[in-house]
Design a protein around this motif. Structure first.
Motif, PDB file in Angstrom:
ATOM      1  N   SER A   8      22.361  65.098  -8.490  1.00  0.00           N
ATOM      2  CA  SER A   8      22.814  65.406  -9.845  1.00  0.00           C
ATOM      3  C   SER A   8      21.785  64.900 -10.844  1.00  0.00           C
ATOM      4  O   SER A   8      21.161  63.852 -10.633  1.00  0.00           O
ATOM      5  CB  SER A   8      24.168  64.741 -10.111  1.00  0.00           C
ATOM      6  N   GLU A   9      21.593  65.652 -11.920  1.00  0.00           N
ATOM      7  CA  GLU A   9      20.609  65.269 -12.923  1.00  0.00           C
ATOM      8  C   GLU A   9      20.876  63.848 -13.430  1.00  0.00           C
ATOM      9  O   GLU A   9      22.010  63.461 -13.682  1.00  0.00           O
ATOM     10  CB  GLU A   9      20.638  66.244 -14.110  1.00  0.00           C
ATOM     11  N   ALA A  10      19.814  63.096 -13.598  1.00  0.00           N
ATOM     12  CA  ALA A  10      19.942  61.711 -14.048  1.00  0.00           C
ATOM     13  C   ALA A  10      20.245  61.653 -15.543  1.00  0.00           C
ATOM     14  O   ALA A  10      19.804  62.500 -16.318  1.00  0.00           O
ATOM     15  CB  ALA A  10      18.656  60.946 -13.750  1.00  0.00           C
ATOM     16  N   LEU A  11      20.994  60.635 -15.930  1.00  0.00           N
ATOM     17  CA  LEU A  11      21.339  60.413 -17.326  1.00  0.00           C
ATOM     18  C   LEU A  11      20.466  59.275 -17.868  1.00  0.00           C
ATOM     19  O   LEU A  11      20.601  58.123 -17.448  1.00  0.00           O
ATOM     20  CB  LEU A  11      22.821  60.067 -17.445  1.00  0.00           C
ATOM     21  N   PHE A  12      19.568  59.611 -18.786  1.00  0.00           N
ATOM     22  CA  PHE A  12      18.654  58.624 -19.344  1.00  0.00           C
ATOM     23  C   PHE A  12      19.178  58.171 -20.705  1.00  0.00           C
ATOM     24  O   PHE A  12      18.952  58.834 -21.716  1.00  0.00           O
ATOM     25  CB  PHE A  12      17.250  59.220 -19.484  1.00  0.00           C
ATOM     26  N   PRO A  51      21.662  62.072 -25.155  1.00  0.00           N
ATOM     27  CA  PRO A  51      21.477  62.301 -23.718  1.00  0.00           C
ATOM     28  C   PRO A  51      22.806  62.497 -22.982  1.00  0.00           C
ATOM     29  O   PRO A  51      22.902  63.342 -22.085  1.00  0.00           O
ATOM     30  CB  PRO A  51      20.752  61.046 -23.245  1.00  0.00           C
ATOM     31  N   PHE A  52      23.827  61.718 -23.348  1.00  0.00           N
ATOM     32  CA  PHE A  52      25.102  61.859 -22.647  1.00  0.00           C
ATOM     33  C   PHE A  52      25.691  63.242 -22.865  1.00  0.00           C
ATOM     34  O   PHE A  52      26.142  63.900 -21.914  1.00  0.00           O
ATOM     35  CB  PHE A  52      26.102  60.799 -23.108  1.00  0.00           C
ATOM     36  N   ASN A  53      25.696  63.702 -24.106  1.00  0.00           N
ATOM     37  CA  ASN A  53      26.234  65.031 -24.374  1.00  0.00           C
ATOM     38  C   ASN A  53      25.416  66.111 -23.675  1.00  0.00           C
ATOM     39  O   ASN A  53      25.961  67.110 -23.187  1.00  0.00           O
ATOM     40  CB  ASN A  53      26.287  65.290 -25.876  1.00  0.00           C
ATOM     41  N   ALA A  54      24.097  65.919 -23.614  1.00  0.00           N
ATOM     42  CA  ALA A  54      23.244  66.872 -22.900  1.00  0.00           C
ATOM     43  C   ALA A  54      23.621  66.924 -21.426  1.00  0.00           C
ATOM     44  O   ALA A  54      23.682  68.003 -20.817  1.00  0.00           O
ATOM     45  CB  ALA A  54      21.776  66.475 -23.046  1.00  0.00           C
ATOM     46  N   GLN A  84      11.908  63.536 -27.657  1.00  0.00           N
ATOM     47  CA  GLN A  84      12.104  63.942 -26.263  1.00  0.00           C
ATOM     48  C   GLN A  84      12.975  62.930 -25.545  1.00  0.00           C
ATOM     49  O   GLN A  84      12.960  61.738 -25.865  1.00  0.00           O
ATOM     50  CB  GLN A  84      10.769  64.042 -25.503  1.00  0.00           C
ATOM     51  N   ASN A  85      13.719  63.440 -24.591  1.00  0.00           N
ATOM     52  CA  ASN A  85      14.489  62.602 -23.670  1.00  0.00           C
ATOM     53  C   ASN A  85      14.559  63.369 -22.360  1.00  0.00           C
ATOM     54  O   ASN A  85      14.773  64.589 -22.382  1.00  0.00           O
ATOM     55  CB  ASN A  85      15.887  62.336 -24.234  1.00  0.00           C
ATOM     56  N   PRO A  86      14.379  62.727 -21.216  1.00  0.00           N
ATOM     57  CA  PRO A  86      14.355  63.469 -19.954  1.00  0.00           C
ATOM     58  C   PRO A  86      15.617  64.288 -19.681  1.00  0.00           C
ATOM     59  O   PRO A  86      15.527  65.421 -19.201  1.00  0.00           O
ATOM     60  CB  PRO A  86      14.176  62.363 -18.905  1.00  0.00           C
ATOM     61  N   THR A  87      16.797  63.739 -19.981  1.00  0.00           N
ATOM     62  CA  THR A  87      18.037  64.478 -19.737  1.00  0.00           C
ATOM     63  C   THR A  87      18.134  65.669 -20.676  1.00  0.00           C
ATOM     64  O   THR A  87      18.495  66.788 -20.266  1.00  0.00           O
ATOM     65  CB  THR A  87      19.260  63.565 -19.929  1.00  0.00           C
ATOM     66  N   VAL A  88      17.813  65.446 -21.944  1.00  0.00           N
ATOM     67  CA  VAL A  88      17.852  66.528 -22.927  1.00  0.00           C
ATOM     68  C   VAL A  88      16.835  67.607 -22.567  1.00  0.00           C
ATOM     69  O   VAL A  88      17.113  68.805 -22.687  1.00  0.00           O
ATOM     70  CB  VAL A  88      17.598  65.977 -24.340  1.00  0.00           C
ATOM     71  N   ALA A  89      15.657  67.196 -22.109  1.00  0.00           N
ATOM     72  CA  ALA A  89      14.618  68.158 -21.738  1.00  0.00           C
ATOM     73  C   ALA A  89      15.071  69.057 -20.586  1.00  0.00           C
ATOM     74  O   ALA A  89      14.738  70.247 -20.550  1.00  0.00           O
ATOM     75  CB  ALA A  89      13.332  67.427 -21.356  1.00  0.00           C
TER      76      ALA A  89
END
Length: 401
Positions: free
Chosen positions: A35-39, A254-257, A69-74
């Motif tokens: 699962s995609e990581a949450l940063f 990031p959490f909402n993303a 930028q944020n990895p989860t948002v990206a």
């Protein structure tokens, strides 16, 4: 799938839409998580001063600050862009942040915007109230009238703005025609596609330049978080939109993303099932109400156009009762369907637009766009349509229909 495959367009562009919705944009850390990581981080650290300088100068790829930028948002932005058939995407904190950003990033005092009069209440507020406040001239037209768009063009017209189907009147805009007119005059077309999403309709396939979303709706799909998105070319997103966004800050958390990423995994299934349910419920309701506004039904005056642009009718339709009193009485009689002004939810929701979503619009503008006091808008969810029909049946009976 390898750790960075989800960002490899040479591979992901060949995937079918349902696969893109599950796998597109996925980037895995050295841990190899499924699962995609949450940063959850606002900032980043660097091994040396030269690295951070190079990143801020745009000479080296990498994270600098989560407003940029944020990895989860990206991961979410890449997935939405891939599904939309767009070169790039930037997400925002809400749907209205997306609409505001998509317009104001490219408009200045002295410019002119042409917008369809049938629109979400807050979108009409942007056009009627906010843009004129900053010296941006606006004209609203009947989006269904192909000739009206070209007639409204002035020498300073920069943007065409519309949604289709429109909220809540379900007006349909002929995207191929309107976008071709815009292209011929060097005008940028911005389309709000929240009622359909890329699963049911891809405006860029009809010539749209920019597609904006309330990802709060069908994309997220379960009423948990707010989110928005804007898709376009890399040049538009990076050179026009990003400077506005980085300096005004309407960014998605990031959490909402991460929550929206999870929602996209089931979007294809939900959008199609909810469309099927909406068609079944709509056929029942049509027999009982004075006027039905449902693009999936043959009775809709633009049914053929809608179905030529959409793969399915979508989960939302409206109907008109005798007056506000009867509309309110029906809402109060519902036992299963919730009274709520949201849409795109997996639960069925119904609201009175004139007193909720379009309350901020003047009475004159509401009348002009057709948002009358007897109108109700309903979002059909994932419940068994037989239960929804039973609930609407008893509610309609109780108000004498």
């Amino acid at each position: 799938m390898k750790k960075t495959t989800g960002f490899d367009r040479s591979t992901t562009r060949h995937w079918h839409p349902a696969t893109q919705a599950v796998r597109g944009g996925t980037w895995r850390s050295e841990h190899g998580e499924t699962s995609e990581a949450l940063f959850l981080t606002s900032g980043y650290t660097y091994d040396d001063a030269e690295t951070v300088a190079a990143r801020f100068a745009g000479e080296e790829a990498g994270m600098t600050y989560s407003r940029l930028q944020n990895p989860t948002v990206a991961m979410l932005e890449e997935r939405i862009a891939l599904m939309e058939g767009a070169e790039a995407c930037r997400t925002q904190a809400t749907g209205m942040a997306a609409m505001t950003t998509a317009l104001l990033c490219q408009l200045s005092a002295g410019d002119h915007i042409v917008a369809a009069k049938a629109a979400f209440g807050s979108c009409r507020w942007l056009v009627d109230q906010l843009c004129p406040r900053f010296g941006i001239e606006t004209t609203v037209v009947d989006g269904r009238d192909n000739d009206a768009w070209e007639k409204a063009i002035k020498s300073n017209t920069k943007v065409f703005f519309f949604e289709t189907p429109a909220n809540p009147t379900m007006d349909i805009v002929d995207m191929k025609h309107v976008c071709s007119v815009a292209q011929a005059h060097g005008i940028t077309t911005v389309v709000d596609n929240a009622f359909a999403t890329s699963v049911l309709q891809r405006p860029m396939d009809f010539g749209a330049d920019v597609v904006a979303y309330s990802a709060t709706k069908l994309m997220e799909g379960q009423g948990r978080v707010l989110a928005g998105a804007v898709c376009g070319t890399e040049k538009f997103i990076n050179d026009v939109l990003l400077p506005f966004q980085r300096n005004t800050g309407p960014n998605l958390s990031p959490f909402n993303a991460w929550v929206v990423l999870k929602g996209l995994e089931t979007l294809d299934l939900r959008a199609r099932r909810q469309s099927e349910n909406a068609l079944a419920v709509g056929k029942f309701v049509e027999k009982r109400v004075p006027k039905m506004l449902h693009p999936g039904l043959a009775s809709h005056p633009q049914h053929s156009l809608a179905m030529s642009q959409m793969e399915a009718c979508g989960p939302i339709f409206s109907f008109i009762l005798e007056d506000r009193k009867q509309a309110m009485a029906l809402l109060n009689a519902l036992e299963l369907v919730d009274i709520s002004n949201n849409i795109g939810d997996s639960r069925s929701l119904c609201c009175h637009p004139a007193s909720t979503t379009h309350y901020s619009v003047s009475a004159e503008a509401r009348a002009d766009m057709g948002v009358v006091d007897g109108m109700l808008r309903i979002n059909i969810g994932l419940e068994d349509p037989r239960d929804l029909i039973a609930d609407l049946d008893q509610a309609l009976t109780r108000v004498g229909l």
